[in-house]
Design an enzyme around this catalytic site. Structure first.
Site, PDB file in Angstrom:
ATOM      1  CE  LYS A   1     -66.555  36.704 -38.037  1.00  0.00           C
ATOM      2  NZ  LYS A   1     -65.668  37.860 -37.865  1.00  0.00           N
TER       3      LYS A   1
ATOM      4  CB  SER B   1     -64.728  38.992 -41.465  1.00  0.00           C
ATOM      5  OG  SER B   1     -64.394  39.074 -40.109  1.00  0.00           O
TER       6      SER B   1
ATOM      7  CB  SER C   1     -64.094  41.826 -38.599  1.00  0.00           C
ATOM      8  OG  SER C   1     -63.135  41.795 -39.632  1.00  0.00           O
TER       9      SER C   1
END
Lengths: 485, 477, 93
Positions: free
Chosen positions: A76, A151, A175
């Site tokens: 990420k 997210s 997330s």
């Protein structure tokens, strides 16, 4: 080459010589390219990946390979990667290159994993739909008109679409779990303190945890094993020793062989719509495998969302003060004064959701409001944690929905922040309590994936993962894949 | 109208640790800009603070030295504001739960009076960087080397009542932290910086007046001058019927005035809250006891020892213990002589004057303490007259050798032998019949003439006491 | 409904909003604060705040220099530097 293969299968293929790491990496790079419209990656590190893959192939040839040697993965874009941009999905860090690797990145690199690139995310990890990225929204591979969740939307969608076998994510209020559920893949948020936060851009320091998204519990266990442990650079990193977790990457994840007590919180199943039937079926599956179900109560569940948005907003509002255009990151053009430099750099650099959170947090900490908001929220946090600790006196694990429903359409909730926040209603409480939790696919509703959440006591990742292995041995939801290019 | 000044000082003491408070970079002074600012100091994305054990130890030492309660539970808070020398946009400090609670520091004033200054608290925090305003047109240059240097902020109760008291306190604190070896006390390098809270009220009033804060004063002299100016400024305002505004000011040493700081006009809401990247600091009783047992003898205890055991006067004891280097030197002198009073005199007199003349610190004193002791011993055993001792001292200062070597080389051995002296005196008496007659007629002052003649004849080496004795005897008619 | 001083919050947070954004943010914040105000009705008498999920104490680091500062690398991509210093518009004290 099966792009939806688990790490174990890929590792066996590499060892048998069915393919090399370079071939494997090329395959995934091509898939990323062919599915660029999903917008799951912010940076693709083609050259670096092939170099790393070639090195991994040498290690494989020497017979010195570990469980992750030569296996592709994606990080990420919140994890600092030396020499490669780390943007956090924000204009503020659009071209920023970290001079160091996050501890998580260094651990997995030294385990031989090959970095394909950095995945898209909601800006500074604030969001539940990956619509808040400066680099554009991510599309859900099951239905491109819907969000992948956030997210860690880029990571979840990339794994779901077979663009990478595994991806790291971060989970502050859901997330990892929520996008995993929306994308029909497995994702784990470990116990707070299990994994180092060093080099992971901070959103809410007392809630953030790095975790993994993959196709099954076995993959989660392998990667988690190799990225957890005490890090002296992180004061909040736990010194809890877990010899099972340390060795599971080598020894492999076994389905649990004892029947655990599983609690279902009444408060979580109250208003559940379409997913209810699937969750109940999943519970019964575990029951028929030897687990005992019971109903439990987590009475302070309603306090979770308000407490979370105050605590995370407050922590985020100060964690993001460093983005001021002075010594790194975005600076506005021709600042006329210091004030102008600060205000324009931050206002031009941050997106709307980030600004909302910063202002909420600033409000909660400001003179006159601290007791009513920040302190109050922390007291509620204690009560929520106590609810869980009491529940774990009666049961070993908690089974709950991950999300209120299936992935919603892009744009549906962007006008209503509070409605968006409600998406995390089932994931936030475990975050506030610092408990480990994961999401597994447990069925489909109108062709869209639904996730089941398992929550455990602090440092109970073994029970969580072994129970997941048991469930995934008896079901095949995790083997369904979307149609992609 | 009689006015009373009420002053409180907040002093930021830079702790002399090897690494910074939250990072492993060096806090040493004087490096090229930004060569000592690591990612943690720069506040780059993802970095995290880890607390330096030595900074904690030094804070505990200070707390114990001032008789304060050491808080076994203390918390680091974020103090939020934007400034270019503060890379994270917040300073890690301690607000609600400092590591050191209330204590006291005794301050000896120049007139001999002792005042007891209450210390409200002392806490740990990180220093900010530096701004250079003059080198770049229209721009300010930021050097973040100093960011993260450990600070101990020491806060007094508003107990000080005059600029003189404020300076005396600052000097005492300066001596104490050097004593404890927790700070190098180098004011020119910014090792200690003082903020002064100053207000004024009618004498006898119970309520405090509105105060102003003068920030970042970094010398003893400026502390005195800045506070003096500020008191007068406030009195002027009040006497002309105005009201003092609470504000933050800077002292301008060129113009000798304090000025309001423009950037601080808007009252800052620092939004203090516990730093979630750090856990509460919990100190065990064992740890605190261990630090206590490692403390050097404190100035107060040392002074008491000097007065009770060594029988020094209060004034001398205070003088000698005001600086750890002086006290150490003094005690080293006592290795070769047991005359504490003489040792004190030599140190407070000749040695101190010579250091001052040559602009040296005690640590650079060219006369080894043992040699000063030996000098005193040679006076006491009559090898040297006091007068010649001074000559030897100068020679020692010039590093001509040891005391005994100098005495030999220059033939300064005092003449005390009665027979030898007796012979010389008899000759002088014979050579000066007129003065002898004057003396015997009752003019006692003429004795001085004879003493002078003896000294001349012996090149100053005659033992004055002996000479006097013998003269009195031999001049008797 | 609390009167939220958006201008004050923006000053504290160093954000500048144009008129349209200002109104939108005000509306958002009012809804968010209304949502969190639900907390006020919840009883927290005699409850200790929870700052960290695990009740641990701060670890202490040994006092030694462990960082080799590579100024050139850290300043790559810095907005404005000269002679190793970071530059900002003149700050008047």
């Amino acid at each position: 080459m099966n792009e939806f293969a688990s790490i174990g299968e890929l590792a066996r293929g590499l060892r048998r010589g069915d393919y090399s790491s370079v071939e494997l990496v090329r395959h995934y790079l091509a898939r990323i390219q062919n599915n660029a419209s999903l917008n799951t990656f912010i940076s693709v590190t083609e050259d670096e990946a092939l170099i790393a893959a070639a090195k991994a192939d040498q290690t494989l040839q020497r017979g010195k390979a570990g469980p992750l040697t030569g296996i592709p993965l994606a990080h990420k874009d919140i994890f600092c990667t030396q020499g490669i941009p780390t943007t956090c999905g924000s204009r503020i860090l659009e071209n920023w290159i970290a001079p160091y690797d996050a501890t998580v990145v260094a651990c997995l690199a030294s385990a031989g994993a090959v970095l394909l690139g950095k995945t898209n995310m909601d800006e500074f990890a604030m969001g539940s739909s990956n619509e808040n990225s400066y680099f554009g929204a991510v599309l859900n591979p099951w239905d491109n008109s819907r969000v992948p969740g956030g997210s860690s939307g880029g990571s979840a969608a990339a794994v779901a679409a077979g663009l990478t076998p595994i991806a790291t994510g971060t989970d502050t209020g859901g997330s990892i779990r929520q996008p995993a559920a929306f994308c029909g893949v497995s994702g784990i948020k470990p116990t707070y303190g299990r994994v180092s936060r060093y080099g992971m851009a901070a959103f809410a320091s007392s809630l953030d945890q790095a975790g993994v998204i993959g196709h099954d519990a076995q993959d989660l266990a392998v990667v988690l094993s190799l990225m957890s442990g005490l890090d002296p650079r992180d004061s909040t990193s736990s010194d809890h020793v877990d010899s099972w977790l340390e060795s599971v990457a080598e020894s492999g994840l076994q389905p649990i062989n004892e029947g655990l007590n599983i609690g279902l919180p009444g408060e979580y199943f109250k208003d559940l719509g379409e997913g209810r039937a699937l969750l109940e079926a999943a519970a019964r599956e575990l029951e028929s495998a030897g687990c005992r179900l019971s109903e439990i109560s987590l009475p302070h569940t309603d306090a979770a969302i308000p407490a979370y948005y105050i605590i995370s907003g407050a922590e985020a509002s100060t964690n993001l003060s460093r983005y001021d255009g002075v010594h790194f990151g975005y600076r506005c053009e021709n600042p006329k004064s210091l004030q102008d430099l600060y205000q324009r750099s931050r206002s031009e650099g941050f997106g709307t959701e980030v600004k909302r959170r910063i202002l909420t947090g600033t409000y909660a900490l400001s003179v006159g409001y601290f007791d009513a908001y920040y302190l109050k929220a922390q007291k509620l946090r204690r009560l929520i944690q106590q609810d869980f600790l009491a529940a774990f006196e009666q049961v070993d694990l908690i089974l709950a929905p991950t999300t209120p429903g299936v992935a919603f359409h892009t744009g549906d909730l962007t006008g209503d922040p509070v409605a968006m926040y409600q998406q995390d209603i089932f994931t936030i409480p475990a975050s506030l309590a610092g408990l480990p939790a994961l999401s597994l696919p447990c069925g489909f509703s109108n062709g869209l994936p639904i996730g089941m959440q398992l929550i455990g006591a602090h440092f109970s990742e073994r029970q969580l993962l072994e129970t997941s292995a048991l469930y995934q041995q008896r079901t095949d939801w995790h083997q369904h894949h979307p149609e992609v290019a | 109208m009689q006015w009373e000044a009420v002053i409180g000082l907040e002093v930021h003491v830079q702790l002399s640790t090897t690494s910074k408070i939250f990072s492993g970079a060096s806090p040493a002074f004087g490096g090229a800009p930004n060569t000592q600012a690591c990612p943690v100091d720069l506040g780059l994305p993802g970095v995290l603070p880890v607390l330096n054990a030595e900074a904690v130890r030094m804070a505990v030492m200070f707390g114990l030295a001032i008789g304060a309660e050491i808080h076994p539970y203390s918390v680091f808070d974020r103090k939020n504001y934007f400034y270019p020398d503060l890379p994270k946009g917040y300073q890690i400090s301690q607000f609600a739960h400092p590591i050191v609670g209330p204590g006291t520091i005794d301050v000896q004033m120049e007139n001999g009076e002792t005042i007891t200054v209450g210390i409200t608290r002392a806490h740990l925090e990180e220093d900010a960087g530096k701004s250079l305003h003059t080198s770049y047109p229209g721009m300010t240059g930021i050097d973040l080397n100093r960011t993260g240097t450990p600070l101990l902020e020491v806060v007094t109760d508003p107990d000080l009542r005059s600029p003189g008291q404020a300076v005396a306190y600052f000097k005492q604190l300066h001596a104490l932290v050097r004593y404890l070896k927790i700070c190098d006390g180098n004011l020119a390098e910014g090792s200690m910086r003082c903020d002064a809270n100053v207000s004024v009220r009618p004498l006898g009033a119970a309520e405090l007046g509105e105060r102003s804060e003068i920030k970042n004063i970094n010398s003893f002299r400026f502390v005195e001058k800045a506070i003096t100016f500020e008191i007068e400024r406030q009195i002027d305002i009040l006497e002309s019927g105005g009201k003092v505004q609470r504000d933050t000011r800077l002292y301008d040493s060129d113009l000798n005035e304090t000025r309001s700081m423009r950037t601080k006009e808007l009252s800052d809401d620092y939004r203090y809250f516990p730093d979630p990247d750090l856990l509460p600091v919990r100190l065990t009783p064992e740890f605190i006891a261990e630090v206590k047992s490692s403390l050097p003898e404190l100035p107060k205890a040392r002074k008491t020892r000097f007065t009770t055991e060594l029988k020094l006067s209060d004034y001398d004891a205070a003088w000698l213990t005001s600086d750890p280097e002086v006290a150490d030197y003094f005690e080293a002198v006592l290795a070769t002589t047991d005359d504490a009073k003489l040792a004190a005199n030599w140190i407070m007199g000749d040695a101190s004057a010579a250091l001052h003349r040559d602009d040296l610190e005690w640590i650079d004193c060219p006369v080894p303490a043992t040699e000063l002791g030996r000098l005193i011993a040679r006076i006491k055993d009559n090898t040297l007259s006091s007068k010649l001792a001074k000559t030897v001292f100068e020679a020692l200062w010039a590093r001509e050798g040891t005391v005994d070597e100098i005495i030999e080389a220059r033939g300064l051995r005092q003449l005390s032998d009665s027979d030898a002296l007796g012979g010389i005196i008899e000759k002088i008496i014979l050579d000066n019949p007129r003065q002898v007659a004057q003396y015997r007629a009752g003019k006692n002052k003429v004795l001085g003439f004879f003493v002078g003649q003896v000294m001349k004849a012996t090149q100053g080496k005659a033992n004055p006491g002996r000479v006097n004795e013998l003269l009195l005897e031999l001049l008797k008619g | 409904m609390a009167n939220i001083d958006i201008n004050h919050l923006c000053r504290l947070a160093q954000l500048a909003l144009n008129d349209a954004e200002h109104e939108a943010v005000r509306g958002d914040l009012e809804r968010i604060i209304a949502m969190v105000d639900q907390m006020q009705a919840m009883n927290t008498d005699h409850v200790e705040p929870l700052a960290h999920p695990l009740d641990a104490s701060q670890r202490l680091r040994r006092d030694e220099v462990t960082e080799v500062v590579d100024r050139e690398r850290y300043q790559l991509g810095a907005p404005a530097t000269q002679d190793g210093l970071y530059l900002v518009p003149r700050v008047v004290e």
